[in-house]
Design a protein around this motif. Sequence first.
Motif, PDB file in Angstrom:
ATOM      1  N   LYS A 151      -0.812 -11.080  -1.936  1.00 22.40           N
ATOM      2  CA  LYS A 151      -1.413 -11.210  -3.050  1.00 22.40           C
ATOM      3  C   LYS A 151      -2.273 -12.525  -3.210  1.00 22.40           C
ATOM      4  CE  LYS A 151       0.896  -8.108  -6.395  1.00 22.40           C
ATOM      5  NZ  LYS A 151       1.672  -7.975  -7.486  1.00 22.40           N
ATOM      6  N   LYS A 152      -1.721 -13.575  -2.493  1.00 23.25           N
ATOM      7  CA  LYS A 152      -2.246 -14.899  -2.653  1.00 23.25           C
ATOM      8  C   LYS A 152      -3.420 -15.045  -1.318  1.00 23.25           C
ATOM      9  CE  LYS A 152       2.247 -16.527  -3.269  1.00 23.25           C
ATOM     10  NZ  LYS A 152       2.942 -17.563  -2.888  1.00 23.25           N
ATOM     11  N   MET A 153      -3.202 -14.006  -0.605  1.00 23.09           N
ATOM     12  CA  MET A 153      -4.257 -14.258   0.830  1.00 23.09           C
ATOM     13  C   MET A 153      -5.698 -14.045   0.182  1.00 23.09           C
ATOM     14  SD  MET A 153      -2.281 -12.132   3.586  1.00 23.09           S
ATOM     15  CE  MET A 153      -0.757 -12.509   4.180  1.00 23.09           C
ATOM     16  N   ARG A 154      -6.683 -14.853   1.008  1.00 23.44           N
ATOM     17  CA  ARG A 154      -8.101 -14.808   0.741  1.00 23.44           C
ATOM     18  C   ARG A 154      -8.687 -13.675   1.457  1.00 23.44           C
ATOM     19  NH1 ARG A 154     -12.129 -19.493  -0.486  1.00 23.44           N
ATOM     20  NH2 ARG A 154     -10.327 -20.604  -1.222  1.00 23.44           N
TER      21      ARG A 154
ATOM     22  N   CYS B 169      -0.759  -1.752  -0.495  1.00 21.87           N
ATOM     23  CA  CYS B 169      -0.655  -1.120  -1.849  1.00 21.87           C
ATOM     24  C   CYS B 169       0.184   0.249  -2.005  1.00 21.87           C
ATOM     25  CB  CYS B 169      -1.873  -0.859  -2.370  1.00 21.87           C
ATOM     26  SG  CYS B 169      -2.884  -2.556  -2.679  1.00 21.87           S
ATOM     27  N   THR B 170       0.160   0.859  -0.711  1.00 23.64           N
ATOM     28  CA  THR B 170       0.660   2.306  -0.891  1.00 23.64           C
ATOM     29  C   THR B 170       2.225   2.188  -0.713  1.00 23.64           C
ATOM     30  OG1 THR B 170      -1.378   3.251   0.197  1.00 23.64           O
ATOM     31  CG2 THR B 170       0.782   4.477   0.419  1.00 23.64           C
ATOM     32  N   ILE B 171       2.639   1.454   0.083  1.00 22.17           N
ATOM     33  CA  ILE B 171       3.890   1.074   0.312  1.00 22.17           C
ATOM     34  C   ILE B 171       4.840   0.418  -0.808  1.00 22.17           C
ATOM     35  CG2 ILE B 171       3.852   1.477   2.897  1.00 22.17           C
ATOM     36  CD1 ILE B 171       4.786  -1.707   2.931  1.00 22.17           C
ATOM     37  N   SER B 172       3.944  -0.475  -1.605  1.00 23.51           N
ATOM     38  CA  SER B 172       4.674  -1.188  -2.654  1.00 23.51           C
ATOM     39  C   SER B 172       4.219  -0.869  -3.952  1.00 23.51           C
ATOM     40  CB  SER B 172       4.214  -2.713  -2.261  1.00 23.51           C
ATOM     41  OG  SER B 172       2.697  -2.730  -2.756  1.00 23.51           O
ATOM     42  N   HIS B 173       3.499   0.598  -4.057  1.00 23.95           N
ATOM     43  CA  HIS B 173       2.921   1.031  -5.312  1.00 23.95           C
ATOM     44  C   HIS B 173       2.523  -0.035  -6.301  1.00 23.95           C
ATOM     45  CE1 HIS B 173       5.165   4.473  -4.195  1.00 23.95           C
ATOM     46  NE2 HIS B 173       6.206   3.753  -3.899  1.00 23.95           N
ATOM     47  N   THR B 174       1.592  -0.921  -5.569  1.00 29.73           N
ATOM     48  CA  THR B 174       0.625  -1.899  -6.353  1.00 29.73           C
ATOM     49  C   THR B 174      -0.846  -1.449  -6.448  1.00 29.73           C
ATOM     50  OG1 THR B 174       0.668  -3.335  -4.589  1.00 29.73           O
ATOM     51  CG2 THR B 174       2.397  -3.581  -6.186  1.00 29.73           C
ATOM     52  N   GLN B 175      -1.578  -2.101  -7.263  1.00 26.22           N
ATOM     53  CA  GLN B 175      -2.981  -1.731  -7.306  1.00 26.22           C
ATOM     54  C   GLN B 175      -3.789  -2.813  -6.592  1.00 26.22           C
ATOM     55  OE1 GLN B 175      -4.195   0.679  -9.275  1.00 26.22           O
ATOM     56  NE2 GLN B 175      -2.070   1.185  -9.314  1.00 26.22           N
ATOM     57  N   LYS B 176      -4.741  -2.521  -5.960  1.00 24.20           N
ATOM     58  CA  LYS B 176      -5.566  -3.377  -5.179  1.00 24.20           C
ATOM     59  C   LYS B 176      -6.225  -4.546  -5.948  1.00 24.20           C
ATOM     60  CE  LYS B 176      -9.183   0.028  -4.977  1.00 24.20           C
ATOM     61  NZ  LYS B 176     -10.121   0.655  -4.025  1.00 24.20           N
ATOM     62  N   GLU B 177      -6.414  -4.257  -7.066  1.00 26.79           N
ATOM     63  CA  GLU B 177      -7.019  -5.191  -7.981  1.00 26.79           C
ATOM     64  C   GLU B 177      -6.182  -6.414  -8.206  1.00 26.79           C
ATOM     65  OE1 GLU B 177      -6.908  -1.856  -8.806  1.00 26.79           O
ATOM     66  OE2 GLU B 177      -9.005  -1.470  -8.553  1.00 26.79           O
ATOM     67  N   ASP B 178      -4.916  -6.277  -7.964  1.00 23.92           N
ATOM     68  CA  ASP B 178      -3.836  -7.370  -8.250  1.00 23.92           C
ATOM     69  C   ASP B 178      -4.022  -8.378  -6.887  1.00 23.92           C
ATOM     70  OD1 ASP B 178      -3.077  -6.193 -10.347  1.00 23.92           O
ATOM     71  OD2 ASP B 178      -1.237  -5.279  -9.459  1.00 23.92           O
ATOM     72  N   TYR B 179      -4.669  -7.929  -6.025  1.00 24.55           N
ATOM     73  CA  TYR B 179      -4.867  -9.027  -4.867  1.00 24.55           C
ATOM     74  C   TYR B 179      -6.167  -9.880  -4.726  1.00 24.55           C
ATOM     75  CZ  TYR B 179      -0.960  -5.949  -3.168  1.00 24.55           C
ATOM     76  OH  TYR B 179      -0.250  -5.412  -2.996  1.00 24.55           O
TER      77      TYR B 179
END
Length: 101
Positions: A62-65, A76-86
């Motif tokens: 999430k912190k990577m530029r 995103c798929t394996i962690s069930h997170t949204q790409k907008e959070d990155y």
Amino acid sequence: MSSKECLNKFSDNLFWDADISQMSMDEHSSYIIQRVLEYGQMNDWRLINKYYGLEKIVDECKKMRTLDPVCLAFVCTISHTQKEDYRCYHFKQSFPTHWNS
């Protein structure tokens, strides 16, 4: 598993340009995670997942530029997170080149 043991188990192609003896899994976690996601094999992924855990990997991503779009989709798929959070999703090239547009 210690930091040095884990570093020695990675594929040879991952850190061809870095001195592994000077690296630490804890100090250089972002660098190691990004290299494994973008260039590593499945065994390398299993190593970082076992050492860091999925939550730490997601936090670092999430912190990577920058992060390859395929790698972002994988995380995103394996962690069930949204790409907008990155951060890498919002941080784009200022002037896209002809072949990337």
